[in-house]
Write an enzyme that holds these catalytic residues in place. Structure first.
Site, mmCIF file in Angstrom:
data_model
loop_
_atom_site.group_PDB
_atom_site.id
_atom_site.type_symbol
_atom_site.label_atom_id
_atom_site.label_comp_id
_atom_site.label_asym_id
_atom_site.label_seq_id
_atom_site.Cartn_x
_atom_site.Cartn_y
_atom_site.Cartn_z
ATOM 1 N N GLY A 69 -9.047 0.108 -3.207
ATOM 2 C CA GLY A 69 -7.983 1.101 -3.184
ATOM 3 C C GLY A 69 -7.145 1.088 -4.443
ATOM 4 O O GLY A 69 -6.763 2.138 -4.970
ATOM 5 N N ARG A 76 0.865 -1.181 0.000
ATOM 6 C CA ARG A 76 0.000 0.000 0.000
ATOM 7 C C ARG A 76 0.906 1.237 0.000
ATOM 8 O O ARG A 76 1.972 1.231 0.598
ATOM 9 C CB ARG A 76 -0.915 -0.009 1.221
ATOM 10 C CG ARG A 76 -1.750 -1.288 1.305
ATOM 11 C CD ARG A 76 -2.730 -1.243 2.466
ATOM 12 N NE ARG A 76 -3.299 -2.555 2.729
ATOM 13 C CZ ARG A 76 -4.307 -3.089 2.064
ATOM 14 N NH1 ARG A 76 -4.871 -2.410 1.069
ATOM 15 N NH2 ARG A 76 -4.782 -4.289 2.373
ATOM 16 N N HIS A 124 -5.810 -13.907 8.434
ATOM 17 C CA HIS A 124 -5.140 -13.985 7.137
ATOM 18 C C HIS A 124 -5.038 -15.399 6.588
ATOM 19 O O HIS A 124 -4.642 -15.579 5.431
ATOM 20 C CB HIS A 124 -3.749 -13.343 7.224
ATOM 21 C CG HIS A 124 -3.791 -11.853 7.279
ATOM 22 N ND1 HIS A 124 -4.132 -11.156 8.419
ATOM 23 C CD2 HIS A 124 -3.584 -10.915 6.319
ATOM 24 C CE1 HIS A 124 -4.101 -9.860 8.173
ATOM 25 N NE2 HIS A 124 -3.782 -9.686 6.902
ATOM 26 N N ASP A 158 -13.111 -10.128 -0.241
ATOM 27 C CA ASP A 158 -14.334 -9.658 0.425
ATOM 28 C C ASP A 158 -15.527 -9.547 -0.514
ATOM 29 O O ASP A 158 -16.650 -9.333 -0.057
ATOM 30 C CB ASP A 158 -14.086 -8.293 1.074
ATOM 31 C CG ASP A 158 -13.125 -8.372 2.246
ATOM 32 O OD1 ASP A 158 -12.919 -9.483 2.774
ATOM 33 O OD2 ASP A 158 -12.578 -7.320 2.635
#
Length: 362
Positions: free
Chosen positions: A114, A84, A271, A138
């Site tokens: 994102g 990120r 995770h 998701d």
């Protein structure tokens, strides 16, 4: 002049990203298009961290994928790495990224909300065609009925719940299993049905702590009461529910202390759900979306995403009847609606779970 495409994986990794990379490189190589992989997402793009994903087959032969791609398609994670980047969200950072793309024929971005937001911003500020592919366990990306990684994550959750149910039945226990889904409860909803759970908790329900605790206490007492033959209670909980799982289990156990031999336990899969080899369904989606993305980029189309089996109006059809092109602006608007509950898709999901609530509790 030979054409060159770049491809990157960004944001949270999803099983099937490597499959998409393999498919994309194969499609491009057949067309004589060189492919460069961008390492570590937008941070790597700004730094110019490219690696060759195609090579000539012999002396002056046609382009073929690098050998590592053959095996990588069956692996989880991403061989390009992911990261990120806050710097990319600044005009200066995007200007650095745009300069790295000046001599390329296109950039394909594989990632979630994102990552696609970044692709949209960059597409408006550079001339290089930019195409997105949805990848998010998701299942929270607008204009796509599914995203790369969703099916594998669901299979991982169901397998974990099956194993947990084995031990729960041996000890008359109530298990609360937390799965990923900070802003979207799709994984919890879908896995609850497949795993035969007794209840499901997700952010979109909007339930407070007192309501949740009372409902769970009633559920456990009804199902594990003396005289009942049922031996386990399984509850799926999305991480977006604000009440932390350890605290929820502790408070539930306190309410159940008068029930002899009954225990409440919690399990946060975390995770674990992101890893593992992609399923057939995720490999198939990854391959077909990658094919469509290459076609779009080489045509010069930009600022769009290829979506899977979407019923959202406004998409452009492709030769694949299951794949449509959507403007990234529309994708991001629909994604926001999915997450704030105003999308008909989210509302339908919630209604469906409410309609089976009594069935789950049996």
């Amino acid at each position: 002049m030979a054409r060159t495409l770049a491809v990157m994986t960004s944001g949270g990794d999803s099983p099937g990203m490597n499959t998409a990379l393999r498919a994309l490189v194969r499609v491009a190589a057949v067309r004589g298009v060189r492919v460069l992989g961008v390492e570590f997402g937008y941070e790597g793009l700004m730094e110019g961290r490219f690696r060759e994903l195609t090579r000539p087959d012999g002396e002056g032969g046609p382009l073929v994928p690098e050998p590592e791609l053959d095996a990588s398609g069956q692996l989880g994670g991403t061989i390009l790495g992911s990261a990120r980047s806050q710097r990319f969200m600044t005009p200066e950072g995007r200007a650095d990224a745009a300069r790295r793309l000046e001599d390329l024929s296109g950039l394909v971005v594989i990632g979630g909300n994102g990552s696609l937001t970044g692709a949209h911003l960059l597409a408006r500020e550079c001339k290089t065609p930019i195409v997105g592919i949805p990848a998010s366990i998701d299942n929270d990306i607008g204009c796509s009925a599914s995203a790369i990684g969703v099916d594998t994550a669901l299979n991982t959750i169901v397998e974990a719940c099956d194993r947990i149910s084995d031990t729960a039945r041996a000890h008359r226990r109530a298990f609360i299993v937390e799965v990923m889904g900070r802003h979207c409860g799709y994984l919890a909803m879908a896995a609850a049905v497949s795993a035969g759970a007794d209840a499901v908790l997700f952010r979109e329900q909007g339930r407070g702590e007192a309501d949740i605790l009372q409902a769970l206490e009633d559920l456990v007492r009804r199902n594990l009461a003396e005289g009942r033959t049922k031996r386990r209670v399984l509850v799926l909980k999305a991480e977006g529910v604000e009440l932390p799982t350890p605290l929820l289990v502790s408070r539930l156990q306190e309410r159940l202390k008068d029930l002899k031999g009954v225990e409440a336990r919690g399990m946060v899969l975390g995770h674990l759900v992101r890893g593992g080899s992609p399923t057939h369904h995720d490999r198939m989606i990854a391959g077909r979306l990658a094919f469509a993305a290459v076609e779009a980029a080489l045509e010069g189309a930009t600022d769009l995403m290829v979506g899977w089996q979407s019923t959202v109006p406004g998409g452009q059809t492709t030769p694949d009847p299951y794949v449509k092109r959507y403007p990234l602006e529309q994708v991001l608007a629909e994604t926001a609606a999915l997450l704030d509950g105003s999308s008909p898709v989210t509302q339908r999901r919630v209604r469906m779970m409410e309609s089976v609530q009594g069935v789950l509790a049996l």
